[in-house]
Design an enzyme around this catalytic site. Structure first.
Site, short mmCIF file in Angstrom:
data_model
loop_
_atom_site.label_atom_id
_atom_site.label_comp_id
_atom_site.label_asym_id
_atom_site.label_seq_id
_atom_site.Cartn_x
_atom_site.Cartn_y
_atom_site.Cartn_z
N GLU A 46 1.24 -0.99 -0.04
CA GLU A 46 -0.28 0.18 0.29
C GLU A 46 1.13 1.59 0.37
OE1 GLU A 46 -3.79 1.75 2.55
OE2 GLU A 46 -2.28 -0.13 3.63
N LYS A 115 -8.89 2.26 -2.45
CA LYS A 115 -9.36 1.68 -0.90
C LYS A 115 -10.66 2.14 -0.53
CE LYS A 115 -7.18 0.98 4.00
NZ LYS A 115 -5.64 0.96 3.93
N CYS A 168 -5.78 -3.23 2.38
CA CYS A 168 -5.20 -3.21 3.69
C CYS A 168 -6.58 -3.54 4.65
CB CYS A 168 -4.58 -2.30 4.14
SG CYS A 168 -3.97 -2.86 5.81
N SER A 356 -5.63 -60.80 10.72
CA SER A 356 -4.25 -61.65 10.23
C SER A 356 -2.95 -61.13 10.07
CB SER A 356 -4.12 -60.76 8.74
OG SER A 356 -4.14 -59.60 9.08
N ASN A 440 -9.59 -65.72 -3.86
CA ASN A 440 -10.61 -65.41 -3.48
C ASN A 440 -11.75 -66.98 -3.09
OD1 ASN A 440 -10.08 -63.93 -5.25
ND2 ASN A 440 -11.49 -63.63 -6.42
N GLU A 469 -7.26 -49.21 -0.65
CA GLU A 469 -7.66 -51.08 -1.64
C GLU A 469 -9.06 -50.63 -2.33
OE1 GLU A 469 -5.72 -54.01 1.65
OE2 GLU A 469 -7.99 -53.45 2.07
#
Length: 642
Positions: A46, A115, A168, A356, A440, A469
């Site tokens: 400014e 401004k 500003c 698992s 599977n 996944e």
């Protein structure tokens, strides 16, 4: 291609109060530096041509004339440059003085933005010298021998973006002018400021800019006065800040005694995608935007080769630094709260989890334990089921048992070998043929066991599959793909690892902690193929589908940002240049898009589960896609990559 990036700069030049010639030279110097680095638009603080702290000198005719001469000097000396510059200076017209931003390019003044909000409290006395834009009816002004448009509603259009300007204090208003500018089409907002320093004020300022750029779904470039301004009563640190949709992407060194040019690239293409997706933004635009803005067209310039200075996190789903602990706790709490509500609502007597010894089932188990503890239920009502098969290794089997025992849950072991052997006989499948049928069948046998145990115990099967996944379709349809509540469904693989490690290192007994850390270090595998002769895991997932850190990177920029394959490839090559070569990245990018499209049918019937981050692929939530959508365009673009 520039991939939608616009290179911008926030400049903080050295100034001498009321020395317009000196200030003009410093401004020129920084414009030339920025132009040489490919910057398309640069903003200055400014009143930078005169200095902000001139005080009652603003009433001096000589200062005002010298300010215009300084502007003429800058315009003339940069007329061969393509760069657009936004400067702050006082402009006298029709008996009033305006605190204004002046936009210049290639020897022309394109427009003037005065401004709006003039601070007149505490250390600020701007109304003593300046008039607000709202009190001026003129729509043009003569400057540097040119008649140019003037107003707070000017939008400047370049070949690559549209930008608007506020000054500003405008930012600190309840409804900043930039809000209206954004609704009317401004994608990048520039703020020319003279913000002074005070204890704690800088953090508040950054918060304010972050929030405004996020609300406006815009880039926000903020530059404020620095060294050389008067320190009679206040000090200016020279803040150059560049935000994009709420995130800080570049900042200056505060309290520097030298001039600075802070450069970064704003992804306008991403901002446009965000605005299209965000229906609230378009609704607000329809109901709240003021009248049509005045559009100012800039000179067309040839796009320079993109030299990207921004860095991209290789693990965009994983919080960094001090945020990691807080974010992990929040994610874990979301999972726990989601599961608790489902258990209470269904009056379930138990939670059944297949364990698992891998990362995903471990995280699901930890969520169950925390949920039962929080509900005041006995951990013995969590039934952990280990189901060794043909590919189970001693390491994962031992870790599964050790973890369940140290956590104090009910442990059940059900081998799937005999049942699968019988099944292979029933369907006349050669057990030595380790194909998709072989794999599977094991996954579906395990799911049947879990479902039946849940029926036995009036319980719920807790799903373990994660976001990565599911995105790749790396799950057996109606096998591990199915559960009664999937607590990990929107947690990507790269984040699962950090979550498990975080739990291990926070409020966990030593035995459990050691097991958890070993699980974190175990290669990711479905363990459906027999181990090697040394008993080690033979089937490593990332060798088959690719590194999860790459797939999570692809997933983030494809779903969260809507990027095309060529842009994702461009970012991945830059981000992983020291890890993977271009051919490797291209190979797995092709795998990602092929699998993502082909496996949508699995995601179309996912069980319920909580959304924890910015991405979910639930068919009831973030991602609705036909199962038979064609991947041809995406794969064709991947194939064309150099």
């Amino acid at each position: 291609m520039n991939y939608g990036y616009v290179k911008v700069a926030a400049a903080v030049p050295r100034v001498k109060v009321a020395d317009c010639k000196f200030n003009a030279r410093e401004i020129e110097k920084e414009i030339i530096i920025a132009e040489g680095k490919g910057v398309q638009i640069i903003a200055f603080p400014e009143l930078c041509v005169t200095g902000y702290t001139c005080g009652d000198l603003f009433a001096q005719q000589l200062l005002l004339e010298e300010a215009e001469m300084g502007l003429i000097q800058i315009v003339s000396n940069t007329r061969q440059l393509d760069i657009i510059a936004i400067l702050g200076m006082p402009i006298a017209m029709n008996g009033v003085l305006l605190n204004a931003a002046v936009v210049i390019q290639k020897g022309k003044v394109l427009g003037v933005v005065p401004k709006t909000y003039l601070p007149n409290y505490k250390e600020f006395y701007e109304k003593r010298w300046f008039t607000s834009a709202v009190d001026v009816s003129e729509r043009s002004v003569r400057l540097c021998g040119q008649v140019v448009p003037m107003g707070t509603d000017l939008l400047f259009e370049t070949a690559d973006t549209t930008f608007g300007i506020e000054i500003c204090e405008d930012l600190w208003a309840p409804i900043p002018p930039s809000s209206s500018l954004a609704l009317q089409g401004a994608e990048i907002l520039f703020n020319l400021s003279a913000d002074n320093e005070g204890i704690g004020k800088h953090n508040y300022l950054c918060s304010l800019i972050s929030q405004q750029s996020a609300r406006c779904i815009a880039g926000y470039v903020f530059c404020s006065c620095g060294f050389g301004e008067s320190t009679t009563d206040v000090v200016f640190a020279g803040n150059g800040l560049i935000f994009e949709n709420g995130s800080l992407i570049a900042r200056s060194k505060r309290f520097s005694f030298e001039g600075q040019v802070i450069i970064s690239e704003i992804d306008v293409e991403h901002l446009r995608t965000e605005r299209r997706v965000n229906t609230t933004f378009s609704a607000c635009r329809a109901h709240c935007a003021p009248g049509e803005a005045v559009r100012v067209f800039t000179e067309y310039v040839n796009s320079k080769e993109l030299n990207l200075t921004r860095c991209f996190d290789p693990h965009p789903f994983v919080p960094q630094g001090v945020e990691l602990n807080e974010r992990c706790e929040e994610i874990f709490s979301i999972q726990v709260s989601g599961l608790a509500q489902r258990l209470v609502h269904t009056a379930a007597k138990s939670a059944v989890v297949g364990i698992s010894g891998g990362l995903d089932s471990t995280l699901a188990l930890l969520v169950c334990v925390k949920t039962f503890d929080k509900l005041g239920w006995s951990r013995k009502d969590i039934i952990g089921v280990t189901m060794p098969g043909f590919g189970t290794t001693d390491r994962t089997y031992t870790n599964a048992l050790d973890l369940m025992n140290s956590l104090g849950i009910t442990v059940r072991e059900v081998s799937i070998k005999e049942a699968c052997i019988q099944h292979f006989k029933d369907i006349d499948h050669d057990i030595d043929v380790h194909d998709v049928v072989y794999e599977n069948a094991q996954a579906r046998e395990r799911t049947q066991i879990l479902m039946d145990i849940a029926n036995q115990t009036w319980g719920m099967v807790i799903g373990t599959g994660d976001l990565s996944e599911l995105a790749l379709g790396w799950a057996t349809y109606n096998g591990d793909h199915m559960s009664m509540y999937g607590v990990n469904g929107s947690v990507p693989k790269t984040l699962v690892k950090y979550l498990v490690k975080w739990v291990a290192e926070n409020d966990m007994d030593e035995a459990s902690r050691m097991t958890l850390l070993d699980i974190v270090d175990t290669p990711i595998s479905p363990e459906l193929i027999p181990a090697d002769e040394n008993g080690n895991i033979k089937q490593i997932t990332e060798d088959l589908v690719g590194p999860y850190e790459l797939h999570d990177f692809f997933l983030y920029y494809f779903l969260r940002c809507g990027f095309r394959p060529s842009k994702i490839f461009f970012l991945a090559v830059r981000t992983f240049k020291d890890v993977y070569d271009e051919e490797t990245i291209k190979k797995w990018l092709q795998t990602f898009f092929r699998r993502f499209f082909n496996q949508q049918f699995k995601r179309s019937c996912l069980p319920d589960g909580p959304k924890v981050g910015s991405i979910s692929i639930s068919p009831r939530g973030d991602w609705r896609m036909p199962s038979d959508a064609s991947s041809e365009m995406w794969l064709r673009e991947v194939e064309s990559l150099a």
